[in-house]
Design a protein around this motif. Sequence first.
Motif, PDB file in Angstrom:
ATOM      1  N   TYR A 297       4.736  55.433 -19.814  1.00 53.71           N
ATOM      2  CA  TYR A 297       4.229  55.184 -18.472  1.00 53.71           C
ATOM      3  C   TYR A 297       4.126  53.678 -18.268  1.00 53.71           C
ATOM      4  O   TYR A 297       3.275  53.027 -18.879  1.00 53.71           O
ATOM      5  N   PRO A 298       4.996  53.105 -17.428  1.00 52.42           N
ATOM      6  CA  PRO A 298       5.055  51.644 -17.324  1.00 52.42           C
ATOM      7  C   PRO A 298       3.771  51.022 -16.778  1.00 52.42           C
ATOM      8  O   PRO A 298       3.465  49.872 -17.086  1.00 52.42           O
ATOM      9  N   ASP A 299       3.008  51.785 -15.991  1.00 58.37           N
ATOM     10  CA  ASP A 299       1.797  51.210 -15.396  1.00 58.37           C
ATOM     11  C   ASP A 299       0.565  51.359 -16.280  1.00 58.37           C
ATOM     12  O   ASP A 299      -0.497  50.835 -15.963  1.00 58.37           O
ATOM     13  N   LEU A 300       0.705  52.100 -17.386  1.00 64.72           N
ATOM     14  CA  LEU A 300      -0.394  52.163 -18.343  1.00 64.72           C
ATOM     15  C   LEU A 300      -0.173  51.086 -19.411  1.00 64.72           C
ATOM     16  O   LEU A 300       0.960  50.710 -19.687  1.00 64.72           O
TER      17      LEU A 300
ATOM     18  N   GLN B  99       2.373  45.326 -35.335  1.00 66.68           N
ATOM     19  CA  GLN B  99       3.192  44.355 -34.610  1.00 66.68           C
ATOM     20  C   GLN B  99       2.924  44.398 -33.106  1.00 66.68           C
ATOM     21  O   GLN B  99       3.229  43.461 -32.376  1.00 66.68           O
ATOM     22  N   LEU B 100       2.385  45.537 -32.657  1.00 64.81           N
ATOM     23  CA  LEU B 100       2.169  45.731 -31.224  1.00 64.81           C
ATOM     24  C   LEU B 100       0.753  45.359 -30.788  1.00 64.81           C
ATOM     25  O   LEU B 100       0.506  45.082 -29.616  1.00 64.81           O
ATOM     26  N   ALA B 101      -0.159  45.367 -31.764  1.00 64.97           N
ATOM     27  CA  ALA B 101      -1.579  45.228 -31.445  1.00 64.97           C
ATOM     28  C   ALA B 101      -1.889  44.017 -30.549  1.00 64.97           C
ATOM     29  O   ALA B 101      -2.717  44.133 -29.639  1.00 64.97           O
TER      30      ALA B 101
ATOM     31  N   GLY C  52      -3.140  45.493 -24.617  1.00 69.25           N
ATOM     32  CA  GLY C  52      -3.619  45.576 -23.250  1.00 69.25           C
ATOM     33  C   GLY C  52      -2.538  45.347 -22.206  1.00 69.25           C
ATOM     34  O   GLY C  52      -2.783  45.461 -21.006  1.00 69.25           O
ATOM     35  N   ARG C  53      -1.341  45.016 -22.661  1.00 69.08           N
ATOM     36  CA  ARG C  53      -0.278  44.712 -21.698  1.00 69.08           C
ATOM     37  C   ARG C  53       0.325  45.996 -21.140  1.00 69.08           C
ATOM     38  O   ARG C  53       0.488  46.986 -21.855  1.00 69.08           O
TER      39      ARG C  53
END
Lengths: 326, 244
Positions: free
Chosen positions: A104-107, A137-139, A143-144
């Motif tokens: 979901y791109p908006d989440l 690596q994503l952490a 929030g992005r």
Amino acid sequence: MTREAGGSAGDPRAVAAHAVEVRDFTKRFGQVTAVDGVSVDIAQGELFGFIGPDGAGKTTLFRTMVTLLVPDAGSVKVLGRDVVDDLWELRARVGYMPGRFSLYPDLSAMENLQFFASVFGTSVEAGMSIIEPIWRQLAPFAGRRAGALSGGMKQKLALCCALVHAPDILFLDEPTTGVDAVSRREFWDLLDRLRAGGLTIVVSTPYMDEAIRCDRVALMQKGKLLLVDTPQAIGDAYPRPLFAVRATDRLGTLGVLRRFPHAAAVWPFGEVVHYTDARAGMADASIIAELETFAGASGVDDLEVQAIDAGIEDAFMWHMMAQEGV
Amino acid sequence: MSALAIDARGLTRRFGDFTAVDAITFHVAQGEVFGFLGANGAGKTTAMRMLIGLLEPSSGSATVAGYDVVRDAEAVRRNIGYMSQKFSLYDDLTVQENITLYGGIYGLTNAQIAERTRKLLGRIGLEHARKELVRRIPLGWKQQLAFSVALLHQPRIIFLDEPTGGVDPITRRRFWEMIYETAATGTTVLVTTHYLDEAEYCDRLSIMVDGAIAAMGTPGEVKGAFGAASLDEVFLRLTRPGAA
């Protein structure tokens, strides 16, 4: 994370011999036969690759294995369960990363992960031990918005979302398409680590060079399997003498080699040309001498010819030509 | 008019604080096949959009086919062809309708369109599919058709943005043979690809890292400069310093 093949005790199918059993599977869409009588077994704990171009039928096969499509003929079993009869049980036990961007791109990244965890009745905390090496690596971008992540990061997030419920088998449909060479390599390093933990992984790719990272591969073209074996065995089984040919004028050399009466296949391969001779069992040295003489007479006098072992791409093209009579 | 097909000097594009393309300087000679490489996000697409007159540079300049990409953007677009994996043909139009549409956009006469359609379909062996919807023809053919359509107005330069994704290895090689035939007629080709073996087929290439050109030359020169056995190795070292 449980790695036992079985589910409920007493079920004779509980301990499946194979993680995946595909038998004479056919799927049509209108006039088009997307998958045409395919049979293949995938062992527990295997990293298995379906290699083939767009339109080969890979996605149809994957959608069927994850219970989203129903076979027109034949059967498909995953973890010993039938993809039609046992779909609800299977859905909880398979992880699936579709080829198209599935988030979901908006989440935010974290919200996506929470969503997928909740759908499977679990939590991010419970799944963290499995996804931790990837999530680490994503952490920094937790929030992005998922839509604002780079391609490589989106891919890693999608992998986390497919793994967060601790599936017993993971299906990845073209996870690296459109990704640059270095990011592809890093993604395969992640798959190696997951496989080392015992997870069965089934992956598809159009990139021949990725085949080498699999335990076994199936070469797929136009709905059929050309060949199933280890990458090494596929190369070893190449049926004719193969040579790497180097010359300053590579294009001119292509033309010259194709005119050689015993040429079976001549293709550019990076900085060299791969030449397959039609004569099985002939000594390499004699072929090399003949080629040098022939090229010299055609004005190519700096030919360097070396006998080589075939790779997956050589084998794929050979079997494609045999299938199609190209 | 410049003899160079592309002449970029200090070409720069910023988006807010982010410098997507950072003062790149390079040239491409007429008839050359030039590989434009880089990792995802390195700035290739932004640079290409400036070169085809779709995006104004923040600073620096470039001429393409002899025309300034800012002052003569219109002339640039008339003299180039562009093909991308993502957008090229209309799926809901037939093969013939796509050709006619593009021919019309480029101001060809009906007679020219008819003549070039015949040649084009003959060359790629697609005469039988003239009335097929583009979405019904195989991807490999679609790519060859898109390439041919982008050449319909006989541009001096063609830009190919990842033209060979997703096809089988034979179709991929046939596409490159079309690229070579095109270059042999004097048309310049600038091509981006994720297949590093394809980069070996280029006359010269550049590798972009973080908006700048980090390596440029013939494939042999680039490998030599890094003491690397393959372009794959050069690419890995440039894009992941410390990893190799």
